[in-house]
Scaffold this motif. Structure first.
Motif, PDB file in Angstrom:
ATOM      1  N   GLY A  40      -3.024  11.162  -9.030  1.00 46.80           N
ATOM      2  CA  GLY A  40      -2.167  12.335  -9.109  1.00 46.80           C
ATOM      3  C   GLY A  40      -0.700  11.932  -9.134  1.00 46.80           C
ATOM      4  N   THR A  41       0.180  12.813  -8.641  1.00 46.69           N
ATOM      5  CA  THR A  41       1.619  12.543  -8.527  1.00 46.69           C
ATOM      6  C   THR A  41       2.179  11.913  -9.806  1.00 46.69           C
ATOM      7  N   PRO A  42       2.137  12.634 -10.926  1.00 40.91           N
ATOM      8  CA  PRO A  42       2.539  12.051 -12.204  1.00 40.91           C
ATOM      9  C   PRO A  42       3.940  11.459 -12.216  1.00 40.91           C
ATOM     10  N   ILE A  43       4.879  12.069 -11.476  1.00 40.13           N
ATOM     11  CA  ILE A  43       6.262  11.582 -11.517  1.00 40.13           C
ATOM     12  C   ILE A  43       6.367  10.148 -11.028  1.00 40.13           C
ATOM     13  N   VAL A  44       5.442   9.740 -10.167  1.00 40.51           N
ATOM     14  CA  VAL A  44       5.459   8.386  -9.623  1.00 40.51           C
ATOM     15  C   VAL A  44       4.531   7.460 -10.388  1.00 40.51           C
ATOM     16  N   TYR A  45       3.294   7.896 -10.582  1.00 42.85           N
ATOM     17  CA  TYR A  45       2.280   6.976 -11.082  1.00 42.85           C
ATOM     18  C   TYR A  45       2.163   6.935 -12.601  1.00 42.85           C
ATOM     19  N   ILE A  85       2.574  -4.595  -0.056  1.00 43.77           N
ATOM     20  CA  ILE A  85       2.168  -5.950  -0.435  1.00 43.77           C
ATOM     21  C   ILE A  85       2.495  -6.258  -1.890  1.00 43.77           C
ATOM     22  N   ALA A  86       2.243  -5.297  -2.777  1.00 42.47           N
ATOM     23  CA  ALA A  86       2.288  -5.597  -4.213  1.00 42.47           C
ATOM     24  C   ALA A  86       3.613  -5.306  -4.903  1.00 42.47           C
ATOM     25  N   LEU A  87       4.309  -4.234  -4.496  1.00 39.95           N
ATOM     26  CA  LEU A  87       5.429  -3.752  -5.313  1.00 39.95           C
ATOM     27  C   LEU A  87       6.756  -3.556  -4.593  1.00 39.95           C
ATOM     28  N   LYS A  88       6.735  -3.232  -3.325  1.00 43.62           N
ATOM     29  CA  LYS A  88       7.949  -2.768  -2.645  1.00 43.62           C
ATOM     30  C   LYS A  88       9.125  -3.720  -2.779  1.00 43.62           C
ATOM     31  N   LYS A  89       8.900  -5.007  -2.582  1.00 44.82           N
ATOM     32  CA  LYS A  89      10.025  -5.958  -2.586  1.00 44.82           C
ATOM     33  C   LYS A  89      10.657  -6.133  -3.972  1.00 44.82           C
ATOM     34  N   MET A 111      15.905   3.517  -4.533  1.00 43.84           N
ATOM     35  CA  MET A 111      15.454   4.803  -5.055  1.00 43.84           C
ATOM     36  C   MET A 111      13.950   4.789  -5.351  1.00 43.84           C
ATOM     37  N   LEU A 112      13.482   3.724  -5.980  1.00 40.54           N
ATOM     38  CA  LEU A 112      12.049   3.632  -6.284  1.00 40.54           C
ATOM     39  C   LEU A 112      11.223   3.554  -5.001  1.00 40.54           C
ATOM     40  N   GLN A 113      11.747   2.846  -4.019  1.00 46.35           N
ATOM     41  CA  GLN A 113      11.035   2.750  -2.743  1.00 46.35           C
ATOM     42  C   GLN A 113      10.903   4.124  -2.088  1.00 46.35           C
ATOM     43  N   LYS A 114      11.967   4.909  -2.109  1.00 44.30           N
ATOM     44  CA  LYS A 114      11.926   6.258  -1.527  1.00 44.30           C
ATOM     45  C   LYS A 114      10.939   7.144  -2.290  1.00 44.30           C
ATOM     46  N   LEU A 115      10.921   7.004  -3.606  1.00 49.23           N
ATOM     47  CA  LEU A 115      10.018   7.798  -4.441  1.00 49.23           C
ATOM     48  C   LEU A 115       8.562   7.489  -4.111  1.00 49.23           C
ATOM     49  N   PHE A 116       8.254   6.211  -3.994  1.00 46.57           N
ATOM     50  CA  PHE A 116       6.882   5.822  -3.681  1.00 46.57           C
ATOM     51  C   PHE A 116       6.482   6.252  -2.276  1.00 46.57           C
ATOM     52  N   TYR A 176       2.314  11.502   0.272  1.00 43.15           N
ATOM     53  CA  TYR A 176       1.937  12.810   0.817  1.00 43.15           C
ATOM     54  C   TYR A 176       1.292  13.713  -0.241  1.00 43.15           C
ATOM     55  N   ALA A 177       1.343  13.285  -1.494  1.00 43.91           N
ATOM     56  CA  ALA A 177       0.717  14.066  -2.569  1.00 43.91           C
ATOM     57  C   ALA A 177      -0.528  13.379  -3.126  1.00 43.91           C
ATOM     58  N   LEU A 178      -0.951  12.292  -2.490  1.00 45.78           N
ATOM     59  CA  LEU A 178      -2.135  11.587  -2.958  1.00 45.78           C
ATOM     60  C   LEU A 178      -3.397  12.416  -2.729  1.00 45.78           C
ATOM     61  N   PRO A 179      -4.415  12.205  -3.538  1.00 46.68           N
ATOM     62  CA  PRO A 179      -5.667  12.956  -3.349  1.00 46.68           C
ATOM     63  C   PRO A 179      -6.409  12.494  -2.099  1.00 46.68           C
ATOM     64  N   TYR A 180      -7.364  13.303  -1.661  1.00 46.48           N
ATOM     65  CA  TYR A 180      -8.251  12.869  -0.596  1.00 46.48           C
ATOM     66  C   TYR A 180      -9.085  11.694  -1.094  1.00 46.48           C
ATOM     67  N   LYS A 181      -9.542  10.879  -0.153  1.00 45.49           N
ATOM     68  CA  LYS A 181     -10.395   9.746  -0.535  1.00 45.49           C
ATOM     69  C   LYS A 181     -11.624  10.221  -1.295  1.00 45.49           C
ATOM     70  N   SER A 182     -12.235  11.301  -0.832  1.00 45.71           N
ATOM     71  CA  SER A 182     -13.434  11.816  -1.504  1.00 45.71           C
ATOM     72  C   SER A 182     -13.133  12.220  -2.946  1.00 45.71           C
ATOM     73  N   ASP A 183     -11.938  12.800  -3.172  1.00 43.86           N
ATOM     74  CA  ASP A 183     -11.559  13.197  -4.529  1.00 43.86           C
ATOM     75  C   ASP A 183     -11.245  11.976  -5.401  1.00 43.86           C
ATOM     76  N   LEU A 184     -10.630  10.957  -4.801  1.00 47.16           N
ATOM     77  CA  LEU A 184     -10.355   9.729  -5.545  1.00 47.16           C
ATOM     78  C   LEU A 184     -11.655   9.071  -5.983  1.00 47.16           C
TER      79      LEU A 184
END
Length: 210
Positions: free
Chosen positions: A38-43, A135-139, A144-149, A154-162
């Protein structure tokens, strides 16, 4: 798992020489993973970046399949070709960012497979996603990108939905989905580790921020 096991990765050979074409054909099926978050603006940009880097590497490979038979061949030839501009150029740079996107996917899935979770909210995947990002991307991301991620969790899907999305909408028991994730990780993790090792040995890793 329909999405993750759609195209098998070849086993890592003993010499750790990863053939370019089979690798690209397998990894080309993974960008849709980010649609499941989900979260198209980020992913969506992450998905586009992954897809774009695969295309860049494929273009280099297609220019001379014999010369670029393995991923190591690509780095070796481009190092000779680009001189002081290397490794911040060509397929070497594309593969560097591609492996980071793959690392995010693998750490997230490994965390879910290992049962790591917020005990108060066991069906959320924030803990898993934040671990993967750290681990993979933050550094490699600016403020701005860190704040966005960070906000995106908080908008990620539930594990069951994923898990359902990874099964392309099919209803499958959670333990079956987790077993398929484990199969995927068993195949891909050694390959990704070998790519990271190759970048370290060839001093091709860059730490600048996007």
């Amino acid at each position: 798992m329909a999405l993750l096991l759609e195209h098998e990765f070849k086993p890592l050979p003993a010499d750790k020489q990863i053939e370019t074409l089979p690798f690209l054909e397998a990894v080309a099926h993974l960008p849709p993973f980010f649609d499941c978050l989900g979260t198209p603006i980020v992913y969506s940009p992450v998905k586009a970046d992954l897809t774009g880097n695969i295309k860049k590497i494929r273009a280099v490979y297609d220019s001379n399949p014999a010369k670029f038979k393995t991923l190591q061949n690509i780095l070796e030839v481009e190092k000779e070709l680009h001189g002081s501009a290397w490794p911040k150029t060509g397929a070497t740079l594309a593969l560097m960012w591609l492996k980071r996107g793959l690392k995010f996917i693998l750490v997230l899935l490994q965390s879910i497979s290992d049962g790591e979770r917020d005990e108060e909210h066991p069906n959320l995947i924030r803990v898993n996603a934040m671990k993967a990002y750290e681990i993979a991307l933050k550094k490699y991301h600016g403020w701005m990108l860190q704040k966005l991620f960070t906000g995106s969790v908080y908008a990620l899907p539930y594990k069951s939905d994923l898990l359902k999305a990874l099964e392309k909408g099919q209803e499958v028991k959670e333990e079956e989905s987790i077993e398929k994730i484990h199969q995927f990780l068993t195949r891909v993790t050694p390959i990704l580790d070998a790519i990271y090792e190759m970048y370290t040995k060839m001093n091709a890793e860059l730490s600048y921020k996007a």
